[in-house]
Write a protein that holds these residues in place. Structure first.
Motif, PDB file in Angstrom:
ATOM      1  N   SER A 147      33.124 -57.810  69.271  1.00  0.00           N
ATOM      2  CA  SER A 147      34.221 -57.981  68.319  1.00  0.00           C
ATOM      3  C   SER A 147      34.275 -56.808  67.340  1.00  0.00           C
ATOM      4  O   SER A 147      33.263 -56.207  66.994  1.00  0.00           O
ATOM      5  CB  SER A 147      34.034 -59.286  67.545  1.00  0.00           C
ATOM      6  OG  SER A 147      35.020 -59.399  66.538  1.00  0.00           O
ATOM      7  N   THR A 148      35.479 -56.520  66.875  1.00  0.00           N
ATOM      8  CA  THR A 148      35.643 -55.479  65.851  1.00  0.00           C
ATOM      9  C   THR A 148      35.284 -56.016  64.468  1.00  0.00           C
ATOM     10  O   THR A 148      35.036 -55.241  63.545  1.00  0.00           O
ATOM     11  CB  THR A 148      37.092 -54.957  65.841  1.00  0.00           C
ATOM     12  OG1 THR A 148      37.972 -56.058  65.618  1.00  0.00           O
ATOM     13  CG2 THR A 148      37.418 -54.270  67.150  1.00  0.00           C
ATOM     14  N   GLU A 149      35.253 -57.335  64.354  1.00  0.00           N
ATOM     15  CA  GLU A 149      34.898 -57.973  63.078  1.00  0.00           C
ATOM     16  C   GLU A 149      33.375 -58.059  62.952  1.00  0.00           C
ATOM     17  O   GLU A 149      32.694 -58.602  63.821  1.00  0.00           O
ATOM     18  CB  GLU A 149      35.482 -59.393  63.024  1.00  0.00           C
ATOM     19  CG  GLU A 149      36.996 -59.453  63.048  1.00  0.00           C
ATOM     20  CD  GLU A 149      37.607 -59.041  61.719  1.00  0.00           C
ATOM     21  OE1 GLU A 149      36.964 -59.289  60.666  1.00  0.00           O
ATOM     22  OE2 GLU A 149      38.705 -58.472  61.744  1.00  0.00           O
ATOM     23  N   GLU A 150      32.858 -57.537  61.863  1.00  0.00           N
ATOM     24  CA  GLU A 150      31.415 -57.542  61.651  1.00  0.00           C
ATOM     25  C   GLU A 150      30.851 -58.958  61.587  1.00  0.00           C
ATOM     26  O   GLU A 150      29.760 -59.227  62.094  1.00  0.00           O
ATOM     27  CB  GLU A 150      31.075 -56.780  60.364  1.00  0.00           C
ATOM     28  CG  GLU A 150      29.590 -56.616  60.168  1.00  0.00           C
ATOM     29  CD  GLU A 150      29.268 -55.788  58.941  1.00  0.00           C
ATOM     30  OE1 GLU A 150      28.183 -56.006  58.388  1.00  0.00           O
ATOM     31  OE2 GLU A 150      30.089 -54.953  58.546  1.00  0.00           O
TER      32      GLU A 150
END
Length: 172
Positions: A68-71
């Motif tokens: 995912s690009t979300e941390e």
């Protein structure tokens, strides 16, 4: 004569220890069941998400979190993977214990049980003397084996002592 009393005390102690074996296996199974039940509370929710979006593939859900690009989602990947592995490990252990005979259960708990669960079971172990057939037989067998081992060791020591004394007598 003192030796016989010592053997009786050892035998009685071994009997009391032996009857604890089935009790420990039971307490381990209860702890395993509790841990699995607790893990499944969270696992089922992730399983529903995997079913809805990834055709039930939990590994695909984990990979989605990892990439995912979300941390925040990437951070969730490790605990999610650990949860999936824990549930699989607990299910395997429960299946092994449920499908085994008592001697196989004892061997499994002694050799293949989850070390953390076994240690926590031991820390909170509740000693009692269950008078079930299984406990009495286990205690009697354990006591018999220990007393036989003790007698064999005593016999070997006596034989060695006699052998060491014989050559000294022959020299004189």
């Amino acid at each position: 004569m003192l030796y016989r009393y010592f053997v009786l005390i050892i035998g009685a102690s071994a009997l009391l220890i032996g009857v604890q074996i089935p009790n420990f296996v039971t307490q381990y199974q209860q702890r395993l069941d509790a841990q699995l039940t607790e893990a499944l509370v969270y696992y089922v929710q992730f399983e529903e998400i995997a079913e809805r979006y990834f055709e039930g593939d939990m590994q695909a859900l984990i990979r989605k979190h990892e990439t995912s690009t979300e941390e925040v989602f990437r951070a969730e990947a490790r605990p999610l993977r650990e949860l999936v592995e824990r549930v699989a490990r607990y299910r395997y252990q429960q299946a092994q214990l449920d499908s085994s005979s008592f001697p196989e259960q004892v061997w499994f708990v002694a050799t293949q049980a989850d070390p953390e669960l076994r240690a926590s079971t031991w820390r909170t172990y509740s000693f009692n003397v269950p008078l079930t057939q299984q406990a009495v037989i286990t205690g009697a067998v354990f006591a018999l084996l220990l007393v036989l081992l003790l007698d064999c060791c005593g016999g070997l020591l006596k034989a060695c002592a006699r052998r060491l004394r014989r050559p000294q007598r022959q020299r004189r």
